[in-house]
Structures are given as C-alpha cells and as structure tokens.
Design a protein around this motif. Structure first.
Motif, PDB file in Angstrom:
ATOM      1  N   ALA A 110       0.903  -1.169  -0.076  1.00  0.00           N
ATOM      2  CA  ALA A 110       0.018   0.117  -0.061  1.00  0.00           C
ATOM      3  C   ALA A 110       0.814   1.137  -0.152  1.00  0.00           C
ATOM      4  CB  ALA A 110      -0.957   0.234   1.075  1.00  0.00           C
ATOM      5  N   GLU A 111       0.445   2.239  -0.757  1.00  0.00           N
ATOM      6  CA  GLU A 111       1.034   3.582  -0.801  1.00  0.00           C
ATOM      7  C   GLU A 111       0.701   4.474   0.212  1.00  0.00           C
ATOM      8  OE1 GLU A 111       0.656   4.825  -4.808  1.00  0.00           O
ATOM      9  OE2 GLU A 111       1.577   3.402  -5.474  1.00  0.00           O
ATOM     10  N   SER A 112      -0.537   4.189   0.907  1.00  0.00           N
ATOM     11  CA  SER A 112      -0.965   4.998   2.054  1.00  0.00           C
ATOM     12  C   SER A 112      -1.576   4.189   3.017  1.00  0.00           C
ATOM     13  CB  SER A 112      -1.936   6.121   1.291  1.00  0.00           C
ATOM     14  OG  SER A 112      -3.248   5.559   0.942  1.00  0.00           O
ATOM     15  N   GLU A 113      -1.839   5.030   4.154  1.00  0.00           N
ATOM     16  CA  GLU A 113      -2.566   4.382   5.294  1.00  0.00           C
ATOM     17  C   GLU A 113      -4.107   4.229   4.779  1.00  0.00           C
ATOM     18  OE1 GLU A 113      -3.650   5.424   9.684  1.00  0.00           O
ATOM     19  OE2 GLU A 113      -1.656   6.244   9.071  1.00  0.00           O
ATOM     20  N   ALA A 114      -4.645   4.856   4.120  1.00  0.00           N
ATOM     21  CA  ALA A 114      -5.856   4.576   3.668  1.00  0.00           C
ATOM     22  C   ALA A 114      -6.188   3.168   3.032  1.00  0.00           C
ATOM     23  CB  ALA A 114      -6.446   5.829   2.646  1.00  0.00           C
ATOM     24  N   VAL A 115      -5.214   3.213   1.983  1.00  0.00           N
ATOM     25  CA  VAL A 115      -5.273   1.593   1.307  1.00  0.00           C
ATOM     26  C   VAL A 115      -5.020   0.771   2.270  1.00  0.00           C
ATOM     27  CG1 VAL A 115      -3.836   0.550  -0.305  1.00  0.00           C
ATOM     28  CG2 VAL A 115      -4.229   2.914  -0.701  1.00  0.00           C
ATOM     29  N   VAL A 116      -4.157   0.660   3.266  1.00  0.00           N
ATOM     30  CA  VAL A 116      -3.990  -0.265   4.326  1.00  0.00           C
ATOM     31  C   VAL A 116      -5.112  -0.423   5.006  1.00  0.00           C
ATOM     32  CG1 VAL A 116      -2.902  -1.016   6.610  1.00  0.00           C
ATOM     33  CG2 VAL A 116      -1.645   0.092   4.772  1.00  0.00           C
ATOM     34  N   ASN A 117      -5.940   0.544   5.601  1.00  0.00           N
ATOM     35  CA  ASN A 117      -7.305   0.194   6.062  1.00  0.00           C
ATOM     36  C   ASN A 117      -8.228  -0.497   5.149  1.00  0.00           C
ATOM     37  OD1 ASN A 117      -6.306   1.180   8.441  1.00  0.00           O
ATOM     38  ND2 ASN A 117      -6.927   3.438   7.935  1.00  0.00           N
ATOM     39  N   THR A 118      -8.018   0.027   4.017  1.00  0.00           N
ATOM     40  CA  THR A 118      -9.263  -0.815   3.102  1.00  0.00           C
ATOM     41  C   THR A 118      -9.013  -2.175   2.836  1.00  0.00           C
ATOM     42  OG1 THR A 118      -9.369   1.386   1.681  1.00  0.00           O
ATOM     43  CG2 THR A 118     -10.035  -0.799   0.586  1.00  0.00           C
ATOM     44  N   GLN A 119      -7.594  -2.627   2.802  1.00  0.00           N
ATOM     45  CA  GLN A 119      -7.302  -3.856   2.514  1.00  0.00           C
ATOM     46  C   GLN A 119      -7.517  -4.777   3.694  1.00  0.00           C
ATOM     47  OE1 GLN A 119      -6.089  -5.635  -0.295  1.00  0.00           O
ATOM     48  NE2 GLN A 119      -5.960  -3.584  -1.393  1.00  0.00           N
ATOM     49  N   ILE A 120      -7.283  -4.243   4.856  1.00  0.00           N
ATOM     50  CA  ILE A 120      -7.518  -4.940   6.471  1.00  0.00           C
ATOM     51  C   ILE A 120      -9.218  -5.118   6.329  1.00  0.00           C
ATOM     52  CG2 ILE A 120      -7.439  -4.643   8.628  1.00  0.00           C
ATOM     53  CD1 ILE A 120      -4.550  -3.673   8.254  1.00  0.00           C
ATOM     54  N   GLY A 121      -9.705  -4.089   5.919  1.00  0.00           N
ATOM     55  CA  GLY A 121     -11.300  -4.142   5.900  1.00  0.00           C
ATOM     56  C   GLY A 121     -11.929  -5.290   5.066  1.00  0.00           C
ATOM     57  N   ALA A 122     -11.176  -5.451   3.950  1.00  0.00           N
ATOM     58  CA  ALA A 122     -11.547  -6.511   3.050  1.00  0.00           C
ATOM     59  C   ALA A 122     -11.464  -7.648   3.945  1.00  0.00           C
ATOM     60  CB  ALA A 122     -10.726  -6.388   1.851  1.00  0.00           C
ATOM     61  N   LEU A 123     -10.304  -7.963   4.576  1.00  0.00           N
ATOM     62  CA  LEU A 123     -10.088  -9.383   5.374  1.00  0.00           C
ATOM     63  C   LEU A 123     -11.090  -9.543   6.123  1.00  0.00           C
ATOM     64  CD1 LEU A 123      -8.432 -11.627   6.000  1.00  0.00           C
ATOM     65  CD2 LEU A 123      -6.939  -9.941   7.419  1.00  0.00           C
ATOM     66  N   ALA A 124     -11.599  -8.401   7.009  1.00  0.00           N
ATOM     67  CA  ALA A 124     -12.685  -8.543   8.079  1.00  0.00           C
ATOM     68  C   ALA A 124     -13.722  -8.868   7.402  1.00  0.00           C
ATOM     69  CB  ALA A 124     -12.816  -7.166   8.489  1.00  0.00           C
ATOM     70  N   GLY A 125     -14.145  -8.405   6.160  1.00  0.00           N
ATOM     71  CA  GLY A 125     -15.326  -8.866   5.179  1.00  0.00           C
ATOM     72  C   GLY A 125     -15.268 -10.148   4.822  1.00  0.00           C
ATOM     73  N   VAL A 126     -14.183 -10.936   4.688  1.00  0.00           N
ATOM     74  CA  VAL A 126     -14.071 -12.503   4.274  1.00  0.00           C
ATOM     75  C   VAL A 126     -14.607 -12.969   5.759  1.00  0.00           C
ATOM     76  CG1 VAL A 126     -12.620 -14.276   3.997  1.00  0.00           C
ATOM     77  CG2 VAL A 126     -12.202 -12.240   2.560  1.00  0.00           C
ATOM     78  N   ILE A 127     -14.012 -12.742   6.801  1.00  0.00           N
ATOM     79  CA  ILE A 127     -14.288 -13.395   7.888  1.00  0.00           C
ATOM     80  C   ILE A 127     -15.993 -13.254   8.216  1.00  0.00           C
ATOM     81  CG2 ILE A 127     -14.085 -13.188  10.435  1.00  0.00           C
ATOM     82  CD1 ILE A 127     -10.992 -12.354   9.928  1.00  0.00           C
ATOM     83  N   ALA A 128     -16.381 -12.034   8.220  1.00  0.00           N
ATOM     84  CA  ALA A 128     -17.707 -11.664   8.423  1.00  0.00           C
ATOM     85  C   ALA A 128     -18.757 -12.588   7.551  1.00  0.00           C
ATOM     86  CB  ALA A 128     -17.988 -10.038   8.329  1.00  0.00           C
ATOM     87  N   GLN A 129     -18.283 -12.843   6.177  1.00  0.00           N
ATOM     88  CA  GLN A 129     -19.057 -13.613   5.178  1.00  0.00           C
ATOM     89  C   GLN A 129     -19.201 -14.957   5.678  1.00  0.00           C
ATOM     90  OE1 GLN A 129     -17.462 -13.109   1.428  1.00  0.00           O
ATOM     91  NE2 GLN A 129     -18.630 -14.935   0.651  1.00  0.00           N
ATOM     92  N   GLU A 130     -17.985 -15.497   6.330  1.00  0.00           N
ATOM     93  CA  GLU A 130     -18.099 -16.938   6.752  1.00  0.00           C
ATOM     94  C   GLU A 130     -18.905 -17.037   7.938  1.00  0.00           C
ATOM     95  OE1 GLU A 130     -16.936 -19.472   4.877  1.00  0.00           O
ATOM     96  OE2 GLU A 130     -16.014 -18.106   3.381  1.00  0.00           O
ATOM     97  N   LEU A 131     -18.866 -15.982   8.827  1.00  0.00           N
ATOM     98  CA  LEU A 131     -19.694 -16.073  10.393  1.00  0.00           C
ATOM     99  C   LEU A 131     -21.204 -16.280   9.757  1.00  0.00           C
ATOM    100  CD1 LEU A 131     -18.066 -13.277  12.285  1.00  0.00           C
ATOM    101  CD2 LEU A 131     -17.752 -16.008  12.549  1.00  0.00           C
ATOM    102  N   VAL A 132     -21.644 -15.664   8.655  1.00  0.00           N
ATOM    103  CA  VAL A 132     -22.992 -15.493   8.125  1.00  0.00           C
ATOM    104  C   VAL A 132     -23.524 -17.061   7.928  1.00  0.00           C
ATOM    105  CG1 VAL A 132     -24.653 -15.081   6.514  1.00  0.00           C
ATOM    106  CG2 VAL A 132     -23.176 -13.233   7.222  1.00  0.00           C
ATOM    107  N   GLY A 133     -22.639 -17.934   7.464  1.00  0.00           N
ATOM    108  CA  GLY A 133     -22.972 -19.518   7.088  1.00  0.00           C
ATOM    109  C   GLY A 133     -22.707 -20.209   8.322  1.00  0.00           C
ATOM    110  N   GLY A 134     -22.509 -19.703   9.453  1.00  0.00           N
ATOM    111  CA  GLY A 134     -22.483 -20.279  10.758  1.00  0.00           C
ATOM    112  C   GLY A 134     -21.049 -20.901  10.999  1.00  0.00           C
TER     113      GLY A 134
END
Length: 80
Positions: free
Chosen positions: A15-39
C-alpha cells in the motif's frame, strides 16, 4: 462433532498510503464476516507460502494466510 474448512487470503499488503492499508484490512474483515453468516467460527489463521516450483531460486514464493473455520455438524433426526 465439528466440520472444518480452510479459506485462503492474502498474506501481504502492498500500500502506498494508510487509507489503502485500512481498505485492505477491512476486506479481510469482510471475508471473516461472510463466513460467520454461514455459521462458521474463525478458529485460527496460519501463514503459508505458496511456491511456483520446488527449486527455491527459480520460482516465486507468495505469502498467504490460511483462515481455519469450524462449525458444529447438524445431526439428522435419524442419527438421534
């Protein structure tokens, strides 16, 4: 009894900026949240390296993480 599954995710953020880092880490949180929906429940994350060849200096090595999820198996009424 539990069943398990492994979901690969990136192991390196470029990442070139902190904003990009936050976006990328947020995407990882999204993967985890998606799996939680499936139990599924996140059990652990472990780093793995994927190599394009067995020869160390001739191929590429790419870092990944393996997210391990678990959930309880639903028993059929016949099994009870």
């Amino acid at each position: 009894m539990k069943e398990y599954k492994v979901v690969p995710c990136q192991g390196k953020i470029v990442a070139e900026s902190e904003a990009v880092v936050n976006t990328q880490i947020g995407a990882l949180a999204g993967v985890i949240a998606q799996e939680l929906v499936g139990g599924w429940e996140l059990v652990t994350a472990m780093p793995i390296v994927v190599a394009t060849t067995k020869k160390r200096f001739k191929g590429k090595e790419l870092p990944y993480n393996a997210l391990v999820f678990a959930r309880e198996l639903i028993k059929d009424e016949d099994d009870i």
